[in-house]
Enzyme design. Structure first.
Site, short mmCIF file in Angstrom:
data_model
loop_
_atom_site.label_atom_id
_atom_site.label_comp_id
_atom_site.label_asym_id
_atom_site.label_seq_id
_atom_site.Cartn_x
_atom_site.Cartn_y
_atom_site.Cartn_z
N LYS A 120 41.49 38.17 52.29
CA LYS A 120 40.05 38.33 52.57
C LYS A 120 39.80 39.34 53.69
CE LYS A 120 38.29 34.01 50.72
NZ LYS A 120 39.54 33.39 50.16
C1 LIG Z 1 39.73 33.08 48.83
C2 LIG Z 1 41.13 32.91 48.37
C3 LIG Z 1 41.47 32.88 47.00
C4 LIG Z 1 40.42 32.96 45.91
O1 LIG Z 1 39.82 34.22 45.82
P1 LIG Z 1 38.42 34.39 45.02
O2 LIG Z 1 37.99 35.76 45.35
O3 LIG Z 1 37.50 33.35 45.60
O4 LIG Z 1 38.69 34.17 43.58
C5 LIG Z 1 42.80 32.79 46.65
N1 LIG Z 1 43.77 32.68 47.59
C6 LIG Z 1 43.49 32.68 48.92
C7 LIG Z 1 44.60 32.53 49.88
C8 LIG Z 1 42.16 32.79 49.36
O5 LIG Z 1 41.90 32.80 50.67
#
Ligand SMILES: *Cc1c(COP(=O)(O)O)cnc(C)c1O
Length: 471
Positions: free
Chosen positions: A113
């Site tokens: 993220k």
């Molecule tokens: C947010 C997150 C996801 C999911 O991603 P999306 O964009 O919500 O589909 C998967 N793995 C981790 C470690 C995350 O922080």
């Protein structure tokens, strides 16, 4: 480039006008009017580019109302080896010929993220300064979003972050990541309650329209279009790193929850990146896998959402999914509105047997579901076979990705977090704690800064008012 709503009720707007907003005024999601198309000549030019150059080429097509020099400078400040541990930003790790992991988790909070959020911090600061405005970001987190948002917004002019988390419910590592921040514009609020209580408070405050306007309350959730556009970049980077020529196709395996990450892959494919399959992986909360297997989209409530060992994917209503359905319907906003009328009322929709379901396969999606035992087994297997340690979310992606692997098509599995964030599962898989990256050795013993509150939206509002007036 102008942006419209998936539900048809927004007059077209430029990037800067949708940057700070959440949902479109009609409740839909913002989408570019058309996708920029990249032909063979353009792909050839992009192939030799650095991450920063690539980011500019992609983002300047979406954010074309930001002067090029300003965008370049924000990209240069965001994507540094200092923040992401390498010049490549998202290096490709090859496990064996044709099988790769795209490392997306070397940003400040060790989860993918950061890649979008770090840019968002600079975009927000830039936009607010232009308008001479302030923004108070109110969010709720159960894991990765909170730290990522706080590290992106710390020290940014004109921005305060108020982050609610359920007291004592996050891992010690994640709690320490957030609570150890001493920046005066970051406010951690530990709520006596569960994650749903935190989310309810955010909703209650956001629904108080007068308060929201007066105190300039905003969010950084995953429906923000700027976040999606920043994530498109690494699909290109990964493709070029795994192939020698643009005649080749690759498949991506994507651990998914809110459909944000894989939505960026879908857009990259629509722009002309030679992606064969987008392999969507869920954990036991398999609402998206169910859709891609059966055509039925049936979001679940909190009581049907299970706690798993890949907690950042414990999501039963995928907030970005509406973007894909918009494209699936040939951008028929009336149809999307009709389908989401059902979803917003807590019901399902079923495309099985309709012409739309036939079209899903044209978009390259396949899917599968992981579970705890499979995650642990994959973590162990990848460590034993290749000497690489992956986290439980990445393990879901690998498990489902390997199940859909095709001979002759390189498979790129997206790494969405580092194992150190989820040491319990790692210990279960390999018998000891994962190694800590430099700089994180004493994280849990740093001084912590937070307040504790009851699950009471009025108390949270009063806290915001006090902090806004004090600065
Ligand atoms: C947010 C997150 C996801 C999911 O991603 P999306 O964009 O919500 O589909 C998967 N793995 C981790 C470690 C995350 O922080």
């Amino acid at each position: 480039m102008r942006y419209i709503s998936t539900r048809g009720g927004m007059s077209p707007k430029k990037f800067s006008k949708i940057l700070l907003g959440g949902l479109a005024p009609d409740g839909g999601l913002t989408m570019p009017e058309t996708y920029p198309a990249l032909g063979p000549a353009e792909l050839e030019t992009l192939r030799g580019m650095s991450y920063q150059q690539l980011a500019f080429e992609i983002l300047s097509r979406f954010a074309d109302d930001i002067p090029a020099a300003d965008l370049r400078s924000m990209i240069a400040r965001t994507y540094t080896a200092g923040s992401f541990q390498s010049e490549e930003i998202t290096p490709l790790k090859t496990l064996e010929p044709g099988l790769h992991i795209l490392r997306l988790s070397n940003g400040p909070t060790l989860a993918f993220k950061d890649i979008a959020m770090q840019l968002l911090g600079n975009l927000f600061e830039y936009a607010l300064e232009k308008k001479d405005e302030e923004l108070n970001i109110l969010g709720a987190t159960s894991g990765d979003t909170g730290p990522s948002a706080e590290y992106a917004m710390r020290g940014k002019r004109g921005i305060r972050v108020f982050m609610l988390s359920p007291q004592g419910k996050m891992s010690r590592f994640q709690t320490a990541q957030m609570f150890s921040l001493q920046d005066p514009n970051i406010f951690n609020i530990a709520v006596r309650g569960v994650f749903d209580d935190c989310q309810d408070i955010v909703k209650a405050v956001s629904n108080d329209y007068a308060f929201k306007q007066r105190y300039r309350i905003g969010t950084v959730n995953s429906i923000n279009w700027a976040r999606i556009s920043a994530q498109i970049v690494y699909y290109f980077k990964g493709y070029f790193a795994a192939t020698r020529s643009n005649a080749e196709q690759v498949s991506f395996a994507v651990p998914s929850g809110n459909f944000g990450n894989i939505c960026a892959g879908h857009v990259a494919r629509m722009m002309g990146l030679p992606i064969r399959r987008l392999i969507l992986a869920t954990n036991e909360n398999e609402v998206l896998d169910e859709f891609f297997r059966t055509g039925c989209y049936r979001p679940r409530g909190a009581s049907e959402t299970v706690d798993t060992s890949s907690p950042s994917m414990d999501i039963s209503k995928a907030s970005n999914f509406e973007r894909f359905i918009f494209d699936l319907t040939g951008r028929d906003a009336a149809k999307v509105k009709e389908l989401w009328q059902a979803v917003d009322n807590g019901a399902a929709f079923d495309l099985a047997g309709t012409p739309l379901w036939e079209k899903v396969k044209d978009f390259g999606f396949v899917s599968g579901t992981g579970n705890h035992a499979a995650r642990i087994a994959i973590i162990r297997k990848i460590r034993d076979q290749y000497g690489v340690l992956v986290d439980p979310h990445t393990a879901d992606g690998l498990k489902v990705g390997l199940g859909h692997r095709e001979a002759g098509v390189p498979l790129i599995c997206l790494e969405t977090a580092l194992p150190v964030k989820f040491s319990e599962s790692i210990i279960e898989a390999i018998g000891h704690e994962p190694a800590r990256p430099a700089g994180y050795e004493n994280l849990e013993s740093l001084p912590q800064r937070y307040v504790v509150m009851n699950a009471d939206s009025d108390a949270v509002k009063a806290f915001i008012v006090e902090k806004v007036q004090a600065s």
